[in-house]
Design a protein around this motif. Structure first.
Motif, mmCIF file in Angstrom:
data_model
loop_
_atom_site.group_PDB
_atom_site.id
_atom_site.type_symbol
_atom_site.label_atom_id
_atom_site.label_comp_id
_atom_site.label_asym_id
_atom_site.label_seq_id
_atom_site.Cartn_x
_atom_site.Cartn_y
_atom_site.Cartn_z
ATOM 1 N N THR A 1 0.815 -1.224 0.000
ATOM 2 C CA THR A 1 0.000 0.000 0.000
ATOM 3 C C THR A 1 0.845 1.270 0.000
ATOM 4 N N GLY A 2 2.180 1.104 -0.063
ATOM 5 C CA GLY A 2 3.057 2.269 -0.061
ATOM 6 C C GLY A 2 3.466 2.717 1.329
ATOM 7 N N THR A 3 3.495 1.797 2.294
ATOM 8 C CA THR A 3 3.830 2.146 3.679
ATOM 9 C C THR A 3 5.315 2.315 3.931
ATOM 10 N N GLY A 4 6.154 1.792 3.030
ATOM 11 C CA GLY A 4 7.588 1.793 3.281
ATOM 12 C C GLY A 4 8.030 0.616 4.138
ATOM 13 N N ALA A 5 7.115 -0.289 4.433
ATOM 14 C CA ALA A 5 7.477 -1.469 5.228
ATOM 15 C C ALA A 5 8.602 -2.224 4.529
ATOM 16 N N ARG A 6 9.545 -2.705 5.337
ATOM 17 C CA ARG A 6 10.736 -3.369 4.802
ATOM 18 C C ARG A 6 10.866 -4.742 5.450
ATOM 19 N N PHE A 7 11.002 -5.756 4.603
ATOM 20 C CA PHE A 7 11.181 -7.125 5.091
ATOM 21 C C PHE A 7 12.501 -7.661 4.554
ATOM 22 N N ASN A 8 13.316 -8.205 5.444
ATOM 23 C CA ASN A 8 14.567 -8.851 5.067
ATOM 24 C C ASN A 8 14.362 -10.351 5.258
ATOM 25 N N ILE A 9 14.516 -11.097 4.197
ATOM 26 C CA ILE A 9 14.258 -12.526 4.237
ATOM 27 C C ILE A 9 15.542 -13.257 3.863
ATOM 28 N N ILE A 10 15.956 -14.186 4.730
ATOM 29 C CA ILE A 10 17.212 -14.893 4.534
ATOM 30 C C ILE A 10 16.990 -16.397 4.646
ATOM 31 N N TRP B 1 19.471 -14.199 0.321
ATOM 32 C CA TRP B 1 18.638 -13.233 1.023
ATOM 33 C C TRP B 1 17.973 -12.249 0.071
ATOM 34 N N PHE B 2 16.895 -11.662 0.585
ATOM 35 C CA PHE B 2 16.093 -10.695 -0.162
ATOM 36 C C PHE B 2 15.737 -9.533 0.740
ATOM 37 N N GLU B 3 15.769 -8.338 0.167
ATOM 38 C CA GLU B 3 15.226 -7.158 0.826
ATOM 39 C C GLU B 3 14.014 -6.746 0.007
ATOM 40 N N ILE B 4 12.874 -6.644 0.658
ATOM 41 C CA ILE B 4 11.619 -6.361 -0.036
ATOM 42 C C ILE B 4 10.963 -5.163 0.647
ATOM 43 N N VAL B 5 10.634 -4.119 -0.137
ATOM 44 C CA VAL B 5 10.115 -2.872 0.420
ATOM 45 C C VAL B 5 8.794 -2.502 -0.259
ATOM 46 N N ASP B 6 7.803 -2.151 0.545
ATOM 47 C CA ASP B 6 6.488 -1.703 0.069
ATOM 48 C C ASP B 6 6.619 -0.259 -0.412
ATOM 49 N N ILE B 7 6.684 -0.048 -1.751
ATOM 50 C CA ILE B 7 6.944 1.303 -2.273
ATOM 51 C C ILE B 7 5.717 2.000 -2.843
ATOM 52 N N ALA B 8 4.660 1.257 -3.149
ATOM 53 C CA ALA B 8 3.448 1.870 -3.715
ATOM 54 C C ALA B 8 2.320 0.845 -3.652
ATOM 55 N N SER B 9 1.134 1.315 -3.874
ATOM 56 C CA SER B 9 0.000 0.391 -3.911
ATOM 57 C C SER B 9 0.235 -0.657 -4.991
ATOM 58 N N GLY B 10 0.249 -1.921 -4.589
ATOM 59 C CA GLY B 10 0.430 -3.012 -5.526
ATOM 60 C C GLY B 10 1.859 -3.290 -5.946
ATOM 61 N N VAL B 11 2.844 -2.582 -5.366
ATOM 62 C CA VAL B 11 4.229 -2.726 -5.830
ATOM 63 C C VAL B 11 5.199 -2.950 -4.668
ATOM 64 N N TRP B 12 5.974 -4.033 -4.788
ATOM 65 C CA TRP B 12 7.055 -4.347 -3.861
ATOM 66 C C TRP B 12 8.381 -4.194 -4.599
ATOM 67 N N ALA B 13 9.284 -3.346 -4.086
ATOM 68 C CA ALA B 13 10.645 -3.282 -4.617
ATOM 69 C C ALA B 13 11.397 -4.482 -4.056
ATOM 70 N N ILE B 14 12.218 -5.103 -4.892
ATOM 71 C CA ILE B 14 12.945 -6.289 -4.461
ATOM 72 C C ILE B 14 14.397 -6.210 -4.885
#
Length: 192
Positions: free
Chosen positions: A92-101, A164-177
C-alpha cells in the motif's frame, strides 16, 4: 498535592506536585522523561517493534503470513529443509521493509515468497552459479512483468544458506525487491 503560586491575567499558575495519580495509577516518570515524549505520535507497538532487538530474527517455519506491525524491519529466516512459505501483506506504499534470509538449505519442496493478490515485484535478483565458474546472472523484475512470486528449490533456483532478499512496500500493488542467491546445476531464475 500542594499548590503554590499565583494567577493573574499575565501569570501562569505554578503547581508543586509531590505525586501524581491518574485514574488510580501512580505516574512515576520524571518531568524530563515526560518531556522527551512531547510530540511522539508512535504507538507502543511501533516503538517496541523498532526498539526490541531481542525479536529481530523471526523463524518462518513451514508458513508465515507477514504483517507490517509484527514483521517490518525484522529478519525473516526461511528455516525448514522441507521449505518455508512466506506471504507478504498487500502493498500500500507504507515503506514497510522485510529482510528474508535462507537459514536452512531447502532439500525438498521449495522456499517461497509470494505477494498478496495482484501485487508485483519490481527490482532485480542476482544469482551466482556456485558449482561452475561462479558466473553471476541478473534477473530483472520490471513494471508490467507481473512477477508475483519467488521459488527456490535448493539447487538450480537458489535456496541455499545465506541467500537473502530485501523487499520494500513502495506503492500500492508494488514491492521493490533486491535479492542475492546461490545456485547449482543449470541455474534458472527464482522469480516469476
Amino acid at each position: 498535592m500542594a499548590v503554590t503560586g499565583t494567577n493573574s491575567e499575565n501569570q501562569d499558575m505554578i503547581f508543586k506536585v509531590d505525586s501524581l495519580v491518574i485514574n488510580e495509577t501512580a505516574v512515576t516518570s520524571t518531568a524530563a522523561e515526560l518531556n522527551i515524549l512531547d510530540g511522539v505520535t508512535a504507538t507502543a507497538a511501533e516503538i517496541n517493534n523498532a526498539a526490541d532487538v531481542s525479536g529481530q530474527l523471526v523463524a518462518a517455519g513451514a508458513s508465515l503470513a507477514l504483517t507490517v506491525a509484527a514483521h517490518s524491519g525484522k529478519i525473516i529466516a526461511l528455516n525448514q529443509a522441507t521449505g518455508s512459505a512466506v506471504t507478504l501483506p498487500a502493498a500500500t506504499g507504507t515503506g514497510a521493509r522485510f529482510n528474508i534470509i535462507v537459514s536452512v538449505t531447502v532439500t525438498s519442496n521449495a522456499h517461497t515468497i509470494d505477494v498478496a493478490g495482484a501485487d508485483e515485484f519490481n527490482g532485480v535478483v542476482y544469482q551466482v552459479d556456485t558449482d561452475t565458474s561462479d558466473t553471476v546472472a541478473a534477473y530483472p523484475a520490471l513494471a508490467g512483468d507481473d512477477f508475483d512470486g519467488i521459488s527456490m528449490n535448493g539447487g538450480t533456483t537458489g535456496g541455499l544458506i545465506g541467500d537473502w532478499f530485501e523487499i520494500v512496500d513502495i506503492a500500492s500493488g508494488v514491492w521493490a525487491i533486491r535479492g542475492f542467491t546461490n545456485a547449482t546445476g543449470t541455474v534458472a531464475t527464482p522469480i516469476s
